[in-house]
Design a protein around this motif. Structure first.
Motif, PDB file in Angstrom:
ATOM      1  N   LYS A 101       0.829  -1.204   0.000  1.00  0.00           N
ATOM      2  CA  LYS A 101       0.000   0.000   0.000  1.00  0.00           C
ATOM      3  C   LYS A 101       0.867   1.258   0.000  1.00  0.00           C
ATOM      4  O   LYS A 101       0.537   2.254  -0.660  1.00  0.00           O
ATOM      5  CB  LYS A 101      -0.931   0.006   1.209  1.00  0.00           C
ATOM      6  N   SER A 102       1.989   1.207   0.706  1.00  0.00           N
ATOM      7  CA  SER A 102       2.913   2.335   0.729  1.00  0.00           C
ATOM      8  C   SER A 102       3.446   2.635  -0.669  1.00  0.00           C
ATOM      9  O   SER A 102       3.553   3.796  -1.080  1.00  0.00           O
ATOM     10  CB  SER A 102       4.074   2.029   1.689  1.00  0.00           C
ATOM     11  N   ILE A 103       3.767   1.580  -1.409  1.00  0.00           N
ATOM     12  CA  ILE A 103       4.269   1.737  -2.775  1.00  0.00           C
ATOM     13  C   ILE A 103       3.187   2.323  -3.675  1.00  0.00           C
ATOM     14  O   ILE A 103       3.452   3.232  -4.479  1.00  0.00           O
ATOM     15  CB  ILE A 103       4.749   0.376  -3.334  1.00  0.00           C
ATOM     16  N   ILE A 104       1.945   1.836  -3.522  1.00  0.00           N
ATOM     17  CA  ILE A 104       0.834   2.320  -4.336  1.00  0.00           C
ATOM     18  C   ILE A 104       0.568   3.800  -4.046  1.00  0.00           C
ATOM     19  O   ILE A 104       0.365   4.597  -4.973  1.00  0.00           O
ATOM     20  CB  ILE A 104      -0.447   1.493  -4.059  1.00  0.00           C
ATOM     21  N   ILE A 105       0.575   4.181  -2.774  1.00  0.00           N
ATOM     22  CA  ILE A 105       0.358   5.582  -2.406  1.00  0.00           C
ATOM     23  C   ILE A 105       1.430   6.461  -3.029  1.00  0.00           C
ATOM     24  O   ILE A 105       1.136   7.510  -3.613  1.00  0.00           O
ATOM     25  CB  ILE A 105       0.350   5.751  -0.873  1.00  0.00           C
ATOM     26  N   ARG A 106       2.677   6.033  -2.918  1.00  0.00           N
ATOM     27  CA  ARG A 106       3.786   6.823  -3.476  1.00  0.00           C
ATOM     28  C   ARG A 106       3.611   7.025  -4.980  1.00  0.00           C
ATOM     29  O   ARG A 106       3.732   8.144  -5.485  1.00  0.00           O
ATOM     30  CB  ARG A 106       5.112   6.113  -3.206  1.00  0.00           C
ATOM     31  N   ASP A 107       3.295   5.948  -5.698  1.00  0.00           N
ATOM     32  CA  ASP A 107       3.142   6.044  -7.148  1.00  0.00           C
ATOM     33  C   ASP A 107       1.949   6.917  -7.525  1.00  0.00           C
ATOM     34  O   ASP A 107       2.025   7.714  -8.474  1.00  0.00           O
ATOM     35  CB  ASP A 107       2.974   4.646  -7.757  1.00  0.00           C
ATOM     36  N   CYS A 108       0.844   6.766  -6.779  1.00  0.00           N
ATOM     37  CA  CYS A 108      -0.339   7.586  -7.054  1.00  0.00           C
ATOM     38  C   CYS A 108      -0.039   9.067  -6.861  1.00  0.00           C
ATOM     39  O   CYS A 108      -0.419   9.908  -7.696  1.00  0.00           O
ATOM     40  CB  CYS A 108      -1.498   7.175  -6.147  1.00  0.00           C
ATOM     41  N   ILE A 109       0.627   9.397  -5.766  1.00  0.00           N
ATOM     42  CA  ILE A 109       0.897  10.804  -5.457  1.00  0.00           C
ATOM     43  C   ILE A 109       1.872  11.412  -6.447  1.00  0.00           C
ATOM     44  O   ILE A 109       1.706  12.564  -6.881  1.00  0.00           O
ATOM     45  CB  ILE A 109       1.427  10.951  -4.016  1.00  0.00           C
ATOM     46  N   GLU A 110       2.898  10.670  -6.827  1.00  0.00           N
ATOM     47  CA  GLU A 110       3.872  11.201  -7.790  1.00  0.00           C
ATOM     48  C   GLU A 110       3.201  11.526  -9.121  1.00  0.00           C
ATOM     49  O   GLU A 110       3.517  12.529  -9.762  1.00  0.00           O
ATOM     50  CB  GLU A 110       5.019  10.216  -7.976  1.00  0.00           C
ATOM     51  N   LEU A 111       2.238  10.695  -9.523  1.00  0.00           N
ATOM     52  CA  LEU A 111       1.480  10.984 -10.740  1.00  0.00           C
ATOM     53  C   LEU A 111       0.507  12.138 -10.513  1.00  0.00           C
ATOM     54  O   LEU A 111       0.334  12.999 -11.384  1.00  0.00           O
ATOM     55  CB  LEU A 111       0.704   9.736 -11.185  1.00  0.00           C
TER      56      LEU A 111
END
Length: 209
Positions: A101-111
């Protein structure tokens, strides 16, 4: 279960899904009978019965005595509960969940930082104003949850967004409550988002795990 048996079992489930699509069946509609599925799929009736039993355990279909088998609404909540019951009692699985979930949040926010539009910022501003003037805790929580979901959705990547939703549902099944930002943190997050500061947005959103 042997590799060959497992392959046949998976293929039957895929073919049942194809029949549902071919017959344009919707939630609440009746599935073909075991006999009809056996004839259409050219497999043993016991294999069809086993595949249907598995789909029922996952909450995707339901059998009504004397009536037949019906498609259940695809809410996903039953599937989440089943997965949580069997998988997330394991400590390693819980850790994997948080890490993913941490990885998904990071990728979502960067986009999201790259793709956010002025109208998106205005919508989040409206939500914050609603949060600040709302008195009932339950209503505030719903607004903050909508704010968090809206921030993630700014990534404009439906698959990443759905992954975040599913992982959040898994976490809710385990912890029985949501992790929400405070009102002030929503305002901070919006400022960081407007400034293109993905690092601080990620840090705040990671608290919602």
């Amino acid at each position: 279960m042997s590799g060959t048996s497992e392959k046949v079992y998976v293929e039957i489930i895929k073919k049942i899904k194809s029949i549902i699509e071919e017959d344009d069946l919707q939630a609440g509609d009746k599935l073909p009978s075991e006999r009809e599925l056996t004839d259409r799929l050219h497999v043993g009736r016991s294999s069809v019965r086993e595949a249907l039993r598995s789909l029922e355990l996952l909450g995707l279909i339901e059998t009504r005595r004397g009536e037949g088998t019906f498609i259940k609404p695809a809410t996903g909540h039953r599937l989440v509960e089943v997965l949580a019951s069997f998988i997330l009692h394991d400590q390693k699985a819980r850790q994997d969940l948080l890490e993913t979930k941490s990885i998904i949040i990071r990728d979502c926010i960067e986009l999201a930082v790259q793709r956010v539009r002025p109208e998106d910022i205005e919508y989040l501003n409206v939500l914050i104003r609603e949060i600040e003037r709302t008195e009932h805790d339950r209503d505030v929580q719903q607004l903050i949850l909508r704010f968090q979901e809206s921030v993630i959705k700014l990534c404009n990547n439906h698959l990443l967004y759905r992954l975040w939703v599913e992982l959040s549902d898994y976490g809710l099944s385990v912890h029985q409550h949501s992790f929400l930002l405070h009102s002030g943190e929503c305002s901070q997050l919006l400022e960081h988002l407007k400034n293109g500061d993905s690092k601080n947005v990620i840090q705040l959103m990671s608290q919602t795990m």
